[in-house]
Design a protein around this motif. Structure first.
Motif, PDB file in Angstrom:
ATOM      1  N   GLN A  95      40.288  31.519  37.560  1.00 17.58           N
ATOM      2  CA  GLN A  95      40.747  30.922  36.311  1.00 17.58           C
ATOM      3  C   GLN A  95      42.164  31.363  36.008  1.00 17.58           C
ATOM      4  N   GLU A  96      42.986  30.390  35.608  1.00 14.75           N
ATOM      5  CA  GLU A  96      44.292  30.672  35.037  1.00 14.75           C
ATOM      6  C   GLU A  96      44.128  30.659  33.530  1.00 14.75           C
ATOM      7  N   GLY A  98      44.069  29.859  29.850  1.00 12.10           N
ATOM      8  CA  GLY A  98      44.209  28.604  29.132  1.00 12.10           C
ATOM      9  C   GLY A  98      43.698  27.383  29.884  1.00 12.10           C
ATOM     10  N   LYS A  99      43.200  27.575  31.103  1.00 14.90           N
ATOM     11  CA  LYS A  99      42.695  26.448  31.901  1.00 14.90           C
ATOM     12  C   LYS A  99      41.208  26.635  32.173  1.00 14.90           C
ATOM     13  N   ASP A 100      40.562  25.560  32.613  1.00 16.61           N
ATOM     14  CA  ASP A 100      39.143  25.604  32.932  1.00 16.61           C
ATOM     15  C   ASP A 100      38.882  26.488  34.142  1.00 16.61           C
ATOM     16  N   ARG A 102      37.362  27.494  37.689  1.00 15.50           N
ATOM     17  CA  ARG A 102      37.209  26.743  38.930  1.00 15.50           C
ATOM     18  C   ARG A 102      36.272  27.506  39.861  1.00 15.50           C
ATOM     19  N   HIS A 118      45.887  35.243  35.621  1.00 13.05           N
ATOM     20  CA  HIS A 118      44.689  34.684  36.264  1.00 13.05           C
ATOM     21  C   HIS A 118      43.724  35.808  36.604  1.00 13.05           C
TER      22      HIS A 118
END
Length: 159
Positions: A95-96, A98-100, A102, A118
């Motif tokens: 995960q990064e 602010g992003k979903d 993975r 991340h």
């Protein structure tokens, strides 16, 4: 060491091997597991193992195999020159900020841009290993940040 629903152990060559029955074995990863990552353990929840795969420092591009036990993940962190991950066995999470989340599996390639927060690690039910490639290591500084809390990790496993 063992994995869910099957027996797993380290062979004398330090490879992760699974025993499917009394007569057969199959190699799960061709890369060595390495030694327990005690130097950086304060930045991990759970145990991880690291094996350096390259030795020519003039190339300035180290590659290591990093293996995570089920439930193991590293803290949020960033690299000034980025990082490349190549999943080699098991199932992991990436995960990064602010992003979903993975899910990553064997063959997936993750290209992490410079200075992007991340984290990555194994799912709660699977061992996971990836190759870690650190571009321009001499100037690539790693900054460790806060741990991924249990609530966020559990939510990531449900996706």
């Amino acid at each position: 060491m063992f994995w869910t629903q099957k027996q797993w152990w380290r062979s004398s060559a330090n490879l992760i091997v699974k025993k499917e029955d009394h007569n057969s074995q199959s190699i799960v990863s061709a890369f060595p597991v390495g030694k327990e990552n005690t130097d950086l353990s304060k930045y991990f929840i759970g145990k991880s193992y690291v094996a350096s795969l390259t030795s020519n420092k003039e190339l300035n591009l180290p590659i290591a195999n990093v293996t995570f036990e089920p439930g193991c993940r590293n803290n949020w962190h960033k690299h000034t020159n980025g990082q490349i991950l190549i999943a080699v066995v098991g199932e992991g999470l990436f995960q990064e900020r602010g992003k979903d989340i993975r899910r990553i599996k064997e063959g997936d390639i993750i290209e992490i841009e410079p200075n992007v927060d991340h984290w990555h690690g194994a799912t709660k039910d699977s061992w996971f290993a990836h190759l870690s490639i650190i571009p321009n290591q001499e100037s690539n500084k790693n900054t460790w940040l806060e741990a991924v809390n249990d609530e966020a990790y559990e939510a990531a496993n449900k996706k």
